[in-house]
Design an enzyme around this catalytic site. Structure first.
Site, PDB file in Angstrom:
ATOM      1  N   ASP A 185       0.876  -1.147   0.145  1.00  0.00           N
ATOM      2  CA  ASP A 185      -0.144   0.115   0.123  1.00  0.00           C
ATOM      3  C   ASP A 185       1.007   1.233  -0.118  1.00  0.00           C
ATOM      4  O   ASP A 185       1.622   1.339   0.873  1.00  0.00           O
ATOM      5  CB  ASP A 185      -0.904  -0.030   1.165  1.00  0.00           C
ATOM      6  CG  ASP A 185      -1.824   1.110   1.243  1.00  0.00           C
ATOM      7  OD1 ASP A 185      -1.623   2.316   0.670  1.00  0.00           O
ATOM      8  OD2 ASP A 185      -2.802   1.036   1.988  1.00  0.00           O
ATOM      9  N   TYR A 223      -9.889  15.567  -6.540  1.00  0.00           N
ATOM     10  CA  TYR A 223      -8.982  15.024  -7.346  1.00  0.00           C
ATOM     11  C   TYR A 223      -8.167  15.982  -8.188  1.00  0.00           C
ATOM     12  O   TYR A 223      -6.953  15.627  -8.336  1.00  0.00           O
ATOM     13  CB  TYR A 223      -9.712  14.002  -8.594  1.00  0.00           C
ATOM     14  CG  TYR A 223      -8.974  13.124  -9.478  1.00  0.00           C
ATOM     15  CD1 TYR A 223      -8.274  12.196  -9.126  1.00  0.00           C
ATOM     16  CD2 TYR A 223      -8.953  13.646 -10.853  1.00  0.00           C
ATOM     17  CE1 TYR A 223      -7.491  11.172  -9.979  1.00  0.00           C
ATOM     18  CE2 TYR A 223      -8.030  12.897 -11.801  1.00  0.00           C
ATOM     19  CZ  TYR A 223      -7.358  11.847 -11.181  1.00  0.00           C
ATOM     20  OH  TYR A 223      -6.559  10.980 -12.218  1.00  0.00           O
ATOM     21  N   THR A 267      -9.356   2.554 -18.891  1.00  0.00           N
ATOM     22  CA  THR A 267      -8.834   1.491 -17.921  1.00  0.00           C
ATOM     23  C   THR A 267      -9.803   1.090 -16.985  1.00  0.00           C
ATOM     24  O   THR A 267     -10.786   1.563 -17.016  1.00  0.00           O
ATOM     25  CB  THR A 267      -7.672   2.304 -17.125  1.00  0.00           C
ATOM     26  OG1 THR A 267      -8.279   3.175 -16.155  1.00  0.00           O
ATOM     27  CG2 THR A 267      -6.795   2.958 -17.965  1.00  0.00           C
TER      28      THR A 267
HETATM   29  P1  NAD Z   1      -6.759   1.748 -12.248  1.00  0.00           P
HETATM   30  O1  NAD Z   1      -7.574   1.947 -11.199  1.00  0.00           O
HETATM   31  O2  NAD Z   1      -7.007   1.018 -13.539  1.00  0.00           O
HETATM   32  O3  NAD Z   1      -5.288   1.313 -11.788  1.00  0.00           O
HETATM   33  C1  NAD Z   1      -4.760   1.877 -10.682  1.00  0.00           C
HETATM   34  C2  NAD Z   1      -3.840   0.655  -9.958  1.00  0.00           C
HETATM   35  O4  NAD Z   1      -3.190   1.541  -8.681  1.00  0.00           O
HETATM   36  C3  NAD Z   1      -4.586  -0.451  -9.482  1.00  0.00           C
HETATM   37  O5  NAD Z   1      -4.083  -1.721  -9.969  1.00  0.00           O
HETATM   38  C4  NAD Z   1      -4.653  -0.149  -7.858  1.00  0.00           C
HETATM   39  O6  NAD Z   1      -4.511  -1.550  -7.168  1.00  0.00           O
HETATM   40  C5  NAD Z   1      -3.437   0.625  -7.576  1.00  0.00           C
HETATM   41  N1  NAD Z   1      -3.514   1.223  -6.462  1.00  0.00           N
HETATM   42  C6  NAD Z   1      -4.561   1.976  -6.061  1.00  0.00           C
HETATM   43  N2  NAD Z   1      -4.333   2.572  -4.842  1.00  0.00           N
HETATM   44  C7  NAD Z   1      -3.124   1.957  -4.393  1.00  0.00           C
HETATM   45  C8  NAD Z   1      -2.222   2.145  -3.176  1.00  0.00           C
HETATM   46  N3  NAD Z   1      -2.964   2.634  -2.208  1.00  0.00           N
HETATM   47  N4  NAD Z   1      -1.221   1.657  -2.909  1.00  0.00           N
HETATM   48  C9  NAD Z   1      -0.866   0.727  -4.153  1.00  0.00           C
HETATM   49  N5  NAD Z   1      -1.385   0.422  -5.348  1.00  0.00           N
HETATM   50  C10 NAD Z   1      -2.704   1.127  -5.404  1.00  0.00           C
HETATM   51  O7  NAD Z   1      -6.379   3.394 -12.713  1.00  0.00           O
HETATM   52  P2  NAD Z   1      -5.633   3.831 -14.060  1.00  0.00           P
HETATM   53  O8  NAD Z   1      -6.606   4.466 -14.822  1.00  0.00           O
HETATM   54  O9  NAD Z   1      -4.543   2.918 -14.684  1.00  0.00           O
HETATM   55  O10 NAD Z   1      -4.898   5.230 -13.493  1.00  0.00           O
HETATM   56  C11 NAD Z   1      -3.413   5.121 -13.143  1.00  0.00           C
HETATM   57  C12 NAD Z   1      -3.187   6.788 -12.931  1.00  0.00           C
HETATM   58  O11 NAD Z   1      -3.350   7.222 -14.105  1.00  0.00           O
HETATM   59  C13 NAD Z   1      -3.734   7.154 -11.793  1.00  0.00           C
HETATM   60  O12 NAD Z   1      -2.658   7.880 -10.934  1.00  0.00           O
HETATM   61  C14 NAD Z   1      -4.699   8.018 -12.215  1.00  0.00           C
HETATM   62  O13 NAD Z   1      -4.890   9.281 -11.564  1.00  0.00           O
HETATM   63  C15 NAD Z   1      -3.876   8.534 -13.571  1.00  0.00           C
HETATM   64  N6  NAD Z   1      -4.820   9.003 -14.656  1.00  0.00           N
HETATM   65  C16 NAD Z   1      -6.055   7.956 -14.816  1.00  0.00           C
HETATM   66  C17 NAD Z   1      -6.848   8.541 -16.083  1.00  0.00           C
HETATM   67  C18 NAD Z   1      -7.850   7.611 -16.578  1.00  0.00           C
HETATM   68  O14 NAD Z   1      -8.972   8.152 -17.209  1.00  0.00           O
HETATM   69  N7  NAD Z   1      -7.859   6.257 -16.422  1.00  0.00           N
HETATM   70  C19 NAD Z   1      -6.614   9.985 -16.610  1.00  0.00           C
HETATM   71  C20 NAD Z   1      -5.749  10.455 -16.062  1.00  0.00           C
HETATM   72  C21 NAD Z   1      -4.777  10.061 -15.149  1.00  0.00           C
END
Ligand code: NAD
Length: 253
Positions: free
Chosen positions: A58, A150, A185
């Site tokens: 975590d 956020y 995602t």
């Molecule tokens: P996702 O939810 O598909 O994957 C995120 C991963 O992070 C998961 O495997 C989860 O288990 C892990 N995670 C979450 N909290 C955690 C913790 N406390 N400790 C360890 N692992 C943890 O998300 P994603 O869409 O792949 O997003 C990845 C990054 O990209 C994030 O920082 C998100 O803010 C950023 N982002 C996403 C989007 C979008 O639209 N999907 C857009 C802009 C930015």
């Protein structure tokens, strides 16, 4: 310095937080295909690509992060690349989230970047190709509805990226960030599941993008690789939008 014929990341070792799903998993795949070895640091790393070291952690737990980063360095044989990508969402206007939720989201999205990078720093200082790539969001660059907490968290990531890059510009440690638009995602999948009409919501998200579709995680992974590449050693303090034009373009629909 690699020649054009060698794999760009040959011999380099990367840790990717949130590497168990979505953008993080795609980034591990992209780094591996270019010759890197990688560790996924995740609450649930079981979805990390084959060949990645899986470490359950975590990112809000300092002691656990230090142990996880040291274990990754031991198993990989060092750390050259830190991809700070783990993150969680928060919805609502400014009055929507209580203090505990503010603390939780800032802990995961912001403090973890400091925590993971600090734990990796001794390893980065031993690397000839040290680089940190953070994951911001278009929410750090433009106003999105109902995303105050956020957006604040990703604005902090963007500001930290520039400050960290400045501190280390003469030390040979580069710091950059990707700034993704809404990406296809599991995260967005979960949001759509909660919507009253998921199909209509998905169509609205596609239409909000100037290029008419969500960003694919593989496209963000390409940007992570560009910013991390040892071929791009003059690239530091860069915030790279991967957003289909959302931040800069005003296309007519
Ligand atoms: P996702 O939810 O598909 O994957 C995120 C991963 O992070 C998961 O495997 C989860 O288990 C892990 N995670 C979450 N909290 C955690 C913790 N406390 N400790 C360890 N692992 C943890 O998300 P994603 O869409 O792949 O997003 C990845 C990054 O990209 C994030 O920082 C998100 O803010 C950023 N982002 C996403 C989007 C979008 O639209 N999907 C857009 C802009 C930015």
């Amino acid at each position: 310095m690699t020649t054009q014929n060698e794999l760009e990341f040959a011999g380099l070792k990367a840790i990717v937080t949130g590497g168990g799903a979505g953008i993080g998993a795609a980034t591990i795949r992209a780094l591996q295909s270019r010759g890197a070895t990688a560790a996924a640091l995740d609450l649930d790393p079981s979805g990390a690509p084959e060949g990645a070291v899986q470490i359950q952690v975590d990112v809000t737990d300092s002691a656990a992060v230090k142990a996880a980063v040291d274990s990754a360095a031991e198993q990989l044989g060092g750390i050259d690349i830190v991809i700070n990508n783990a993150g969680i969402g928060a919805q609502g206007q400014v009055d929507a989230n209580d203090d505990a939720e503010w603390a939780r989201v800032l802990d995961v999205n912001v403090t973890s970047v400091a925590r993971v990078t600090t734990a990796a720093l001794p390893h980065l200082r031993r690397s000839e190709a040290a680089v940190v790539v953070n994951t911001a969001s278009i929410a750090s660059a433009i106003g999105l509805p109902e995303r105050v907490l956020y957006s604040a968290s990703k604005g902090a990531v963007q500001a930290m990226t520039l400050a960290m890059a400045t501190d280390w510009v003469r030390d040979g440690i580069r710091v950059n960030a990707v700034v993704p638009g809404t990406a296809n995602t599991p995260w967005i999948g979960r949001l759509l599941e909660k919507a009253e009409d998921p199909e209509a919501e998905r169509a609205a998200l596609d239409a909000r993008q100037p290029h008419g579709r969500l960003v694919e995680p593989e496209e963000v992974a390409e940007a992570h690789c560009y910013l991390a590449s040892p071929r791009n050693r003059s690239t530091t303090g860069v915030l790279l939008p991967i957003d289909g034009g959302m931040t800069s373009l005003r296309a007519r629909s």
